[in-house]
Design a protein around this motif. Sequence first.
Motif, mmCIF file in Angstrom:
data_model
loop_
_atom_site.group_PDB
_atom_site.id
_atom_site.type_symbol
_atom_site.label_atom_id
_atom_site.label_comp_id
_atom_site.label_asym_id
_atom_site.label_seq_id
_atom_site.Cartn_x
_atom_site.Cartn_y
_atom_site.Cartn_z
ATOM 1 N N GLY A 2 -8.007 3.472 11.470
ATOM 2 C CA GLY A 2 -8.624 2.805 10.229
ATOM 3 C C GLY A 2 -9.734 2.455 10.043
ATOM 4 N N ARG A 35 0.725 -1.231 -0.219
ATOM 5 C CA ARG A 35 -0.077 -0.037 0.056
ATOM 6 C C ARG A 35 0.639 1.332 0.067
ATOM 7 N NH1 ARG A 35 -5.259 -0.191 3.609
ATOM 8 N NH2 ARG A 35 -5.298 1.810 2.873
ATOM 9 N N SER A 62 -11.929 9.617 10.074
ATOM 10 C CA SER A 62 -11.573 10.699 9.225
ATOM 11 C C SER A 62 -12.298 10.756 7.874
ATOM 12 C CB SER A 62 -10.079 10.846 8.738
ATOM 13 O OG SER A 62 -9.470 10.745 10.164
ATOM 14 N N GLY A 122 -3.147 6.757 12.419
ATOM 15 C CA GLY A 122 -2.882 5.871 13.158
ATOM 16 C C GLY A 122 -1.874 4.595 12.482
ATOM 17 N N HIS A 169 -9.210 9.760 20.493
ATOM 18 C CA HIS A 169 -8.864 8.237 20.932
ATOM 19 C C HIS A 169 -9.131 8.568 22.544
ATOM 20 C CE1 HIS A 169 -8.184 6.402 17.343
ATOM 21 N NE2 HIS A 169 -7.189 7.154 16.859
ATOM 22 N N GLN A 187 -6.135 16.166 11.263
ATOM 23 C CA GLN A 187 -5.237 15.382 12.113
ATOM 24 C C GLN A 187 -3.877 15.720 12.188
ATOM 25 O OE1 GLN A 187 -6.396 11.586 11.119
ATOM 26 N NE2 GLN A 187 -5.354 10.390 12.816
HETATM 27 N N1 LIG Z 1 -6.333 8.272 0.290
HETATM 28 C C1 LIG Z 1 -6.538 6.917 0.817
HETATM 29 N N2 LIG Z 1 -6.813 5.915 -0.098
HETATM 30 C C2 LIG Z 1 -7.101 4.715 -0.002
HETATM 31 N N3 LIG Z 1 -7.761 4.329 1.194
HETATM 32 C C3 LIG Z 1 -7.440 5.424 2.096
HETATM 33 C C4 LIG Z 1 -6.922 6.464 2.228
HETATM 34 N N4 LIG Z 1 -6.888 7.185 3.293
HETATM 35 C C5 LIG Z 1 -7.475 6.197 4.208
HETATM 36 N N5 LIG Z 1 -7.712 4.852 3.750
HETATM 37 C C6 LIG Z 1 -8.167 3.830 4.523
HETATM 38 O O1 LIG Z 1 -9.514 3.979 4.649
HETATM 39 C C7 LIG Z 1 -9.620 3.443 5.831
HETATM 40 C C8 LIG Z 1 -10.249 4.336 6.851
HETATM 41 O O2 LIG Z 1 -9.220 5.501 7.172
HETATM 42 P P1 LIG Z 1 -9.425 6.483 8.224
HETATM 43 O O3 LIG Z 1 -8.400 7.578 7.605
HETATM 44 O O4 LIG Z 1 -10.972 7.233 7.851
HETATM 45 O O5 LIG Z 1 -9.381 6.121 9.597
HETATM 46 P P2 LIG Z 1 -9.550 6.584 11.063
HETATM 47 O O6 LIG Z 1 -10.634 6.052 11.670
HETATM 48 O O7 LIG Z 1 -9.566 8.165 10.745
HETATM 49 O O8 LIG Z 1 -8.143 6.048 11.711
HETATM 50 P P3 LIG Z 1 -7.200 6.718 12.394
HETATM 51 O O9 LIG Z 1 -7.520 6.750 13.992
HETATM 52 O O10 LIG Z 1 -5.780 5.821 12.456
HETATM 53 O O11 LIG Z 1 -6.727 8.110 12.149
HETATM 54 C C9 LIG Z 1 -8.184 2.860 6.411
HETATM 55 O O12 LIG Z 1 -8.163 1.435 6.292
HETATM 56 C C10 LIG Z 1 -7.165 3.417 5.497
HETATM 57 O O13 LIG Z 1 -6.274 2.701 5.417
#
Ligand SMILES: Nc1ncnc2c1ncn2[C@@H]1O[C@H](COP(=O)(O)OP(=O)(O)OP(=O)(O)O)[C@@H](O)[C@H]1O
Lengths: 285, 286
Positions: B45, A140, B49, A148, B202, B91
């Motif tokens: 993940g 990836r 976000s 995170g 968190h 973030q």
């Molecule tokens: N630009 C992108 N392209 C493809 N997949 C993405 C992208 N950004 C995030 N993801 C994937 O989407 C999923 C959700 O991501 P997101 O950033 O919404 O998580 P989160 O709940 O905010 O996590 P964290 O607490 O780590 O910030 C994750 O599995 C991540 O790998």
Amino acid sequence: MAIIELKHVHYAYGVGTSFEKQALNNISFSVDPGDFLAIVGHTGSGKSTLIRHLNGLLRPDSGQVFIHGKDLWSQMKDRRSVRFQIGLVFQYPETQLFEDTVGKDIAFGPKNMGLNEQEVKQRVQEALAFVGLDASYLERNPFRLSGGEMRRVAIAGVLAMRPSVLVLDEPTAGLDFDGRALILQQLEQFRIKSGAAIILVTHNMDDIAEHAQRVIVLHEGRMVLSGTTASVFSEADILKQCGLDVPQITRVLIKLKERGLPVRTDAITLEAAEREILKLFREGG
Amino acid sequence: MSVLIDMSKVYFQYLRNQSDNQWLLSDINLSIEKGEFVAILGANGSGKSTLAKHFNALLVPSDGKVQINGMDTREEQNKLQIRQTVGMIFQNPDNQLISTIIEEDVAFAPENLGLPPEEIHQRVDWALNAVDMSAYRLHTPFKLSGGQKQRIAIAGVLAMRPQCIIMDEPTSMLDPSGRASVLRTIHRLNTTFGITIVLITHHLEEAAQAQRILVMDRGRIVMDDPPESIFSQFELLHQLNLGIPPITLLTKRLQRHGIDLPANTMTADKCADAIIAMLEAHHGNH
Ligand SMILES: Nc1ncnc2c1ncn2[C@@H]1O[C@H](COP(=O)(O)OP(=O)(O)OP(=O)(O)O)[C@@H](O)[C@H]1O
Ligand SMILES: Nc1ncnc2c1ncn2[C@@H]1O[C@H](COP(=O)(O)OP(=O)(O)OP(=O)(O)O)[C@@H](O)[C@H]1O
Ligand SMILES: [Mg+2]
Ligand SMILES: [Mg+2]
């Protein structure tokens, strides 16, 4: 012998400009193999500036940095190799990631150390598991991960070099509960197995209470406290003045004491706090 | 009350036509009223976000509909107004800082709103003061410590004073006193100005201060309840990888010894008060 020793280190940003800022003032301490040291201090107190001195990213204006007894700036020709021994995980992981796949990113350090392909591969797999990510992440793009997940990849990249000192700037910020517990546990394992020292910069007092042996408190570029974890947390007033806090568990005991109850306030673990409180119920008021 | 954010049957993925298990958001049905203070919890993940970016049209749904004040986020002509309605604190503050001088950075949004200079000036003063960074107004944001950058990013959105502020882990790099002060500011924005707040975090203790908590798991909203009811479900919190605050763990340990403290004690102060009340009852009985 100490792995790292700082003697009277001073550092200022923007010398001679109107923004001149004395960021570090007379910092001295040393780190032995197997140490688990925490560095705390309010926003802007100089923590990130300090750790940039540990592997030669910044040069002190005055004072000395010794690595394995050698003066980093006058006795060491190959300062670059210090970066493999003293691994630094930066505060914002994005600043550390640059390859187009997670696998390549983690492999970068070990490759540069001249390890063979097999060894590099093994280290990458190990480091990925260490931070709780599965093999599906290898292909990836690190910039398309959640906050995170990025942080975990950045930690894995430094870990893969198996440094003898691992310096982490707020490694658990942005990690979920399991991630935080996992990374801290793994660091502890790594320290015990390899004899490496861990230096942790963090705002999380509960993490420190659970893992660190020693704590250094910075305030406006000066070291205002330094000692064992329990002794530093027994200075609740000084910590408060520095914008910091004691662990939440300890705060409960301090509150009880303020209300006139006979409890010790130097308990920093759940077990110890539980014992103190149970005593109150047994002894009778 | 009226609805500010309305999402119905929203699905999202970055690349279209992937298999169904690739959805990053799945069947999201959500409505947030004006003036609410909502926290979002969830593992790394889980999609927090990604969801938040749908609130100000940075991302638009692959399927389903998102409306902000009734404006469909997919309509190009709505985007400007949506971004002025919903301000976002990212973030990582580096994604947000643009000017080379802090006061210009904070003035950026109010200037874009076309406000008179006097008003802009006042807002910048107020916002920098609210995050305790007035002394730095002529510095450059790129030469700040991590926590200082985070404060400037917060000030930038405060100065815009939008109807709704989304904060994606705004306190992750702040020291305990900095965190407390950001939370106080959030409360003030919510109660005094009636600004709708969505706080991603968190830290359970921070989420506990909201009126309503959404919990995300693998792209779905799996809980949507007031804090008291969320925090009484220990097992579920544990399963969802949200952890249990140390004070709650202490409470549980004491309960095992027959000290019957309330289950949702979350702060040190409340815990100490409860212990003292129990002690009085205990010794009173002897
Ligand atoms: N630009 C992108 N392209 C493809 N997949 C993405 C992208 N950004 C995030 N993801 C994937 O989407 C999923 C959700 O991501 P997101 O950033 O919404 O998580 P989160 O709940 O905010 O996590 P964290 O607490 O780590 O910030 C994750 O599995 C991540 O790998
Ligand atoms: N590149 C730079 N140029 C000028 N001043 C700087 C630079 N980097 C940091 N500073 C200043 O030096 C001081 C110490 O910054 P440092 O980044 O070491 O703080 P910190 O303790 O890591 O804070 P935080 O907890 O917010 O990350 C701060 O006042 C900061 O504004
Ligand atoms: Mg820092
Ligand atoms: Mg996120």
